[in-house]
Design a protein around this motif. Structure first.
Motif, PDB file in Angstrom:
ATOM      1  N   ARG A  40       1.032  -1.308  -0.139  1.00 36.53           N
ATOM      2  CA  ARG A  40       0.352  -0.411   0.071  1.00 36.53           C
ATOM      3  C   ARG A  40       1.257   1.216   0.385  1.00 36.53           C
ATOM      4  O   ARG A  40       0.071   2.676  -0.790  1.00 36.53           O
ATOM      5  N   ARG A  81      -1.213  -7.397  -0.657  1.00 40.71           N
ATOM      6  CA  ARG A  81      -2.611  -7.682  -0.847  1.00 40.71           C
ATOM      7  C   ARG A  81      -3.497  -6.524  -1.199  1.00 40.71           C
ATOM      8  O   ARG A  81      -4.278  -6.291  -1.994  1.00 40.71           O
ATOM      9  N   ALA A  82      -2.835  -5.669  -0.100  1.00 34.22           N
ATOM     10  CA  ALA A  82      -3.024  -4.157  -0.326  1.00 34.22           C
ATOM     11  C   ALA A  82      -2.854  -3.752  -2.023  1.00 34.22           C
ATOM     12  O   ALA A  82      -4.023  -2.962  -2.223  1.00 34.22           O
ATOM     13  N   GLY A  98       6.866  -0.561   0.894  1.00 38.65           N
ATOM     14  CA  GLY A  98       6.016  -0.484   1.843  1.00 38.65           C
ATOM     15  C   GLY A  98       5.322  -1.410   1.351  1.00 38.65           C
ATOM     16  O   GLY A  98       3.781  -1.288   1.944  1.00 38.65           O
ATOM     17  N   GLN A 118      -1.022 -15.686   2.365  1.00 36.27           N
ATOM     18  CA  GLN A 118      -1.715 -16.646   2.774  1.00 36.27           C
ATOM     19  C   GLN A 118      -3.139 -16.854   1.418  1.00 36.27           C
ATOM     20  O   GLN A 118      -3.229 -18.369   1.310  1.00 36.27           O
ATOM     21  N   GLN A 130       0.094 -11.644  -6.138  1.00 33.46           N
ATOM     22  CA  GLN A 130      -0.311 -11.008  -4.832  1.00 33.46           C
ATOM     23  C   GLN A 130       0.888 -12.444  -3.724  1.00 33.46           C
ATOM     24  O   GLN A 130       0.529 -13.622  -4.264  1.00 33.46           O
TER      25      GLN A 130
HETATM   26  C1  LIG Z   1      -8.185 -13.829   5.313  1.00 31.49           C
HETATM   27  C2  LIG Z   1      -6.977 -12.462   4.717  1.00 31.49           C
HETATM   28  C3  LIG Z   1      -5.741 -13.856   3.964  1.00 31.49           C
HETATM   29  C4  LIG Z   1      -5.118 -12.100   3.255  1.00 31.49           C
HETATM   30  N1  LIG Z   1      -3.880 -13.087   2.706  1.00 31.49           N
HETATM   31  C5  LIG Z   1      -2.815 -11.735   2.567  1.00 31.49           C
HETATM   32  C6  LIG Z   1      -2.461 -12.192   1.705  1.00 31.49           C
HETATM   33  O1  LIG Z   1      -1.926 -13.261   0.645  1.00 31.49           O
HETATM   34  N2  LIG Z   1      -1.235 -11.391   0.821  1.00 31.49           N
HETATM   35  C7  LIG Z   1      -1.324 -10.072   1.613  1.00 31.49           C
HETATM   36  O2  LIG Z   1      -0.551  -8.994   1.400  1.00 31.49           O
HETATM   37  N3  LIG Z   1      -2.204  -9.694   2.828  1.00 31.49           N
HETATM   38  C8  LIG Z   1      -3.039 -10.587   2.973  1.00 31.49           C
HETATM   39  N4  LIG Z   1      -4.266 -10.395   3.463  1.00 31.49           N
HETATM   40  C9  LIG Z   1      -3.854  -8.896   4.206  1.00 31.49           C
HETATM   41  C10 LIG Z   1      -3.185  -8.762   5.293  1.00 31.49           C
HETATM   42  O3  LIG Z   1      -4.026  -8.549   6.364  1.00 31.49           O
HETATM   43  C11 LIG Z   1      -2.682  -6.453   4.573  1.00 31.49           C
HETATM   44  O4  LIG Z   1      -3.621  -6.016   5.167  1.00 31.49           O
HETATM   45  C12 LIG Z   1      -2.263  -6.872   3.927  1.00 31.49           C
HETATM   46  O5  LIG Z   1      -1.199  -7.100   3.746  1.00 31.49           O
HETATM   47  C13 LIG Z   1      -1.298  -5.158   3.820  1.00 31.49           C
HETATM   48  O6  LIG Z   1      -0.598  -4.969   3.021  1.00 31.49           O
HETATM   49  P1  LIG Z   1      -0.126  -4.035   2.988  1.00 31.49           P
HETATM   50  O7  LIG Z   1       1.812  -3.790   3.536  1.00 31.49           O
HETATM   51  O8  LIG Z   1       0.924  -3.309   1.487  1.00 31.49           O
HETATM   52  O9  LIG Z   1      -0.076  -2.914   3.673  1.00 31.49           O
HETATM   53  P2  LIG Z   1      -0.604  -1.860   4.789  1.00 31.49           P
HETATM   54  O10 LIG Z   1      -0.558  -2.323   6.307  1.00 31.49           O
HETATM   55  O11 LIG Z   1      -1.171  -0.586   4.652  1.00 31.49           O
HETATM   56  O12 LIG Z   1       1.590  -1.052   4.980  1.00 31.49           O
HETATM   57  C14 LIG Z   1       1.440  -0.211   3.949  1.00 31.49           C
HETATM   58  C15 LIG Z   1       3.184   0.113   4.529  1.00 31.49           C
HETATM   59  O13 LIG Z   1       3.501   1.269   3.835  1.00 31.49           O
HETATM   60  C16 LIG Z   1       4.316   1.727   4.805  1.00 31.49           C
HETATM   61  N5  LIG Z   1       4.597   3.333   3.901  1.00 31.49           N
HETATM   62  C17 LIG Z   1       3.644   4.536   3.037  1.00 31.49           C
HETATM   63  N6  LIG Z   1       3.933   5.378   2.461  1.00 31.49           N
HETATM   64  C18 LIG Z   1       5.873   5.148   2.404  1.00 31.49           C
HETATM   65  C19 LIG Z   1       6.773   5.128   1.490  1.00 31.49           C
HETATM   66  N7  LIG Z   1       6.088   5.786   0.779  1.00 31.49           N
HETATM   67  N8  LIG Z   1       7.777   5.115   1.516  1.00 31.49           N
HETATM   68  C20 LIG Z   1       7.671   4.129   2.333  1.00 31.49           C
HETATM   69  N9  LIG Z   1       7.119   2.921   2.766  1.00 31.49           N
HETATM   70  C21 LIG Z   1       5.729   3.758   2.832  1.00 31.49           C
HETATM   71  C22 LIG Z   1       3.908   1.996   5.504  1.00 31.49           C
HETATM   72  O14 LIG Z   1       4.702   2.545   7.077  1.00 31.49           O
HETATM   73  C23 LIG Z   1       3.349   1.104   5.906  1.00 31.49           C
HETATM   74  O15 LIG Z   1       3.708  -0.370   6.856  1.00 31.49           O
HETATM   75  C24 LIG Z   1      -4.890 -11.290   3.725  1.00 31.49           C
HETATM   76  C25 LIG Z   1      -6.038 -10.318   5.490  1.00 31.49           C
HETATM   77  C26 LIG Z   1      -7.242 -11.482   5.682  1.00 31.49           C
HETATM   78  C27 LIG Z   1      -8.154 -11.223   6.512  1.00 31.49           C
END
Ligand SMILES: Cc1cc2nc3c(=O)[nH]c(=O)nc-3n(C[C@H](O)[C@H](O)[C@H](O)COP(=O)(O)OP(=O)(O)OC[C@H]3O[C@@H](n4cnc5c(N)ncnc54)[C@H](O)[C@@H]3O)c2cc1C
Ligand SMILES: Cc1cc2nc3c(=O)[nH]c(=O)nc-3n(C[C@H](O)[C@H](O)[C@H](O)COP(=O)(O)OP(=O)(O)OC[C@H]3O[C@@H](n4cnc5c(N)ncnc54)[C@H](O)[C@@H]3O)c2cc1C
Lengths: 410, 261
Positions: free
Chosen positions: A296, A322-323, A352, A338, A335
């Protein structure tokens, strides 16, 4: 039915350790109505209890007694011999996980003092047999017939169960792929044996010859070790990329068993109509040595250009959380986690991505993890081999530039 | 058309956290939800009903509290709820679960289609759907991402694979397990919520469905959980902070020292 979990009220001090430990949330601590001022008492909800014994192992006061009814009828285990690997093929190619299973299967067979066999089901695949022998199979069962050209659950289940019933193997390992997970459960149900899903570690208990199958559950939050103590064969599906591939030993000798396939005995209630390839899965991220992955924090679809550029000069592939997939910055086939792919590259660069458990379970076996994140306290930064704190839009272009500079100088 | 949707009540693992002092799952305040994949199963059942006319029955095996999951499914468009509940079902592995559910489904009468989620978010095995199909002696297709067409005898579906998707036709009755790509589940309507409140949930115990007691619960389970533990944490390594340019340079040096670049 004499399974019971009993809390000994004279020993229980109501500390609640067991309630915290129970993976099923089946234990609560209640006031004792007769002594409202005294210790609380742990109470087990038997509707939720799975009799796993975690509570009695946790209790420091030996206040929980677990009794399991051992009346389960047991098969004669000495009649079952040999370790089998299901040699999954798709479109005529052996799946990589098969070579990993042959390596692990060889180790288990050695410990058990038995042989390793591979089971190949397909059409016109005789040329692949030597491949399996070179990778360690002592015997290859070949079920060759046009009905097996494409994977369908009915005929594959029929032929594999026929073979199992005839040969009585002790252990069967199957890749935890879409194919493996689709039909292995049917096979296990038809022969009334246990099947452990998505294993990441396998060990033999020398005394009982039981296979201790360890697997993640609750989205990777906990690990469980599972046994099939009284039935045979013991069946496991195994996650890919957790074991190393077996080495090739050219010209190795092995036995080839040509299984007679009697198509009349194979039910088939489905029809295979076609296959549509996912164009974006050309670079299979499962096979890449280096993966640059975005979450994300990348913030926009254009941001993935930066990641692609870095991946390209590193000769790697692009992954995603996933985000990022849900935001439609990149297709689902990228992706990781899990509900996506499991990868184990030499280097995983998480840009990120905060590192929620559902993501971590898909990449935690990577050799080196590099995290680039603004937030030094997020889980990905805490687990990374190298944690780079800062804005990915500043750091990534600098990494790319730096690599180009090094390459020019050398 | 009669459609059965199998749903499981699970702890909401998105919020599950590990207590780093004890190394255990923190359970406090973890709510029970419908297994996320089963939301897609319910939605697909309701969509087929809206298209061709059908009765959608949701069924769950679990403790009495699992009734809440059935009511929620009714709020989202299912017609009836069946709770398969008995202490004797406790401690079931996927084989015993598949046996109990298939026996309960048979006791309900005629059906044309059974829809399951791809997998449950707690047990995570993906084994119950195909297991039920085997015990009902019907075909199944797993990982279904789209139902292309169906009539009263056959169904055509897209099955998601690692490298793309397969187009499969199956005879009815059939069991499908569905992935999240198949649809976007709706939120419950007000009317649905009212129906859910009024619905009478049918409760079936082991005797009512005529289950063989040696095949249910812990006794009917060939697999046994030997131990449960929290995965070893990967310990963190080096931290780099400062100017982006310097941070990048140090990293690239490390990687080239390891001959990774
Ligand atoms: C049943 C189930 C299954 C799931 N399966 C998966 C799966 O297979 N894969 C998966 O990935 N997720 C899965 N999820 C979702 C998981 O729980 C998280 O919501 C997801 O992984 C979050 O993605 P993220 O880390 O990209 O986003 P976020 O948690 O929002 O993290 C974004 C990060 O980016 C950082 N950031 C923001 N801007 C910048 C920048 N400019 N420079 C550097 N860093 C920055 C922030 O500090 C933050 O740490 C599942 C959820 C459930 C409930
Ligand atoms: C840590 C742990 C590890 C386990 N490992 C194994 C194992 O390796 N092998 C094994 O055989 N058992 C195992 N079990 C037991 C298993 O979790 C239970 O049998 C459970 O009831 C069903 O399995 P599941 O949660 O994996 O469901 P899945 O098979 O993943 O569920 C698939 C679909 O089946 C349907 N379904 C599943 N359960 C129900 C239900 N109760 N009511 C209605 N529909 C349902 C839903 O549609 C669901 O989406 C394990 C349990 C635990 C706690």
């Amino acid at each position: 039915m004499a399974n019971s979990v009993e809390v000994l009220s004279d020993k229980c001090v109501g500390c609640g350790q067991c309630a915290g430990a129970c993976p099923f949330g089946a234990i609560s601590t209640l006031e004792r109505p007769e002594h409202p001022k005294k210790f609380k008492l742990a109470v087990v909800d038997l509707n939720k209890c799975a009799y796993c014994g975690t509570c009695s192992q946790t209790c420091k006061f030996s206040a929980i007694e677990l009794k399991k009814d051992a009346s389960q009828s047991s098969v004669d285990k000495s009649e079952y011999k040999g370790v089998w690997v299901y040699a999954e093929q798709r479109h005529g190619e052996i799946a990589d996980v098969v070579y990993e299973l042959l390596n692990e299967g060889k180790r288990l067979a050695k410990q058990l003092g038995t042989t390793l066999s591979a089971v190949l089901i397909g059409d016109g695949l005789k040329s692949k047999v030597q491949d399996l022998i070179n990778r360690g199979a002592d015997k290859v069962y070949v079920c060759d017939d046009p009905i097996f050209i494409e994977f369908q659950d009915d005929p594959y289940t029929s032929i594999l169960t026929q073979l199992i019933k005839k040969e009585n193997p002790e252990i069967i390992l199957i890749g935890a792929t879409n194919i493996g997970r689709s039909f292995s459960s049917r096979v296990a149900a038809r022969i009334h044996t246990g099947l452990t899903a998505d294993c990441t570690s396998l060990e033999i208990d020398a005394q009982t010859r039981n296979l201790q199958q360890t697997r993640p559950a609750f989205g990777g939050n906990i690990m469980a070790t599972i046994l099939t103590p009284s039935r045979r064969p013991q069946m496991s599906t195994v996650r890919r990329k957790v074991f190393k591939e077996a080495k090739v030993e050219e010209g190795r000798k092995g036995e080839i068993v040509d299984c007679k396939v009697d198509v009349a005995t194979l039910v088939n209630r489905t029809k295979f109509l076609g296959f549509i390839k996912d164009a974006s899965s050309n670079i299979n991220i499962g096979d890449a040595d280096i993966i640059v992955s975005g979450g994300r924090g990348v913030g926009k679809v254009e941001g993935f250009k930066l990641l692609e550029e870095l991946a390209e000069i590193l000769g790697g592939a692009v992954g995603a959380s996933r985000a990022a997939v849900d935001s439609e910055w990149i297709p689902y086939s990228h992706q990781i986690g899990q509900t996506g792919k499991t990868v184990a590259p030499k280097v995983y660069i998480a840009c990120g991505i905060s590192g929620q458990i559902q993501h971590i379970v898909g990449m935690s076996s990577s050799d080196i993890i590099i995290a680039i994140n603004k937030d030094a306290s997020c889980p990905m930064m805490q687990t990374a081999t190298y944690a780079l704190e800062g804005d990915l839009y500043e750091i990534i272009p600098n990494i790319t530039k730096e690599i180009k500079a090094i390459r020019c100088n050398s | 058309m009669d459609i059965i949707v199998c749903i499981k009540q699970v702890p909401n693992t998105t919020n599950i956290q590990i207590d780093h002092e004890t190394g255990r799952l923190k359970r406090d305040g973890v709510e029970s939800i419908i297994n996320p994949f089963d939301e897609y199963a319910i939605e697909e059942g309701v969509r087929i009903k809206e298209k061709v006319g059908a009765k959608v029955t949701v069924i769950t095996m679990g403790p009495p509290q699992a009734e809440a999951a059935l009511r929620e499914a009714i709020a989202k468009g299912a017609d009836e709820g069946v709770l398969v509940s008995d202490r004797a079902f406790g401690g079931a592995d996927t084989l015993a679960t598949s046996y109990a559910l298939s026996t309960a489904i048979k006791s309900l009468g005629k059906f044309d289609m059974v829809i399951c989620g791809k997998q449950a978010s707690d047990g995570d095995t993906a084994q119950v759907g195909p297991g039920i199909a085997e015990m009902l002696d019907i075909p199944h297709v797993a990982y279904v991402k789209k139902v292309e067409a169906s009539d009263d005898k056959t169904i055509k579906v897209e099955r998601m694979m690692e490298d793309g998707y397969d187009l499969i036709e199956s005879a009815l009755p059939v069991l499908l397990t569905v992935v999240k790509e198949i649809n976007n589940p709706r939120v419950a309507s007000l009317k649905g919520r009212m129906a859910a409140r009024k619905a009478v949930i049918k409760v079936l115990d082991a005797a009512t469905i005529g289950a063989d007691t040696s095949k249910i619960g812990l006794n009917g389970s060939p697999t046994q959980v030997m131990k449960i533990f929290t995965p070893p944490q990967r310990t963190g390594g080096e931290k780099f902070t400062g100017e982006a340019k310097e941070v990048a340079a140090v990293l690239v040096k490390r990687l080239s020292d390891l001959s990774l670049i």
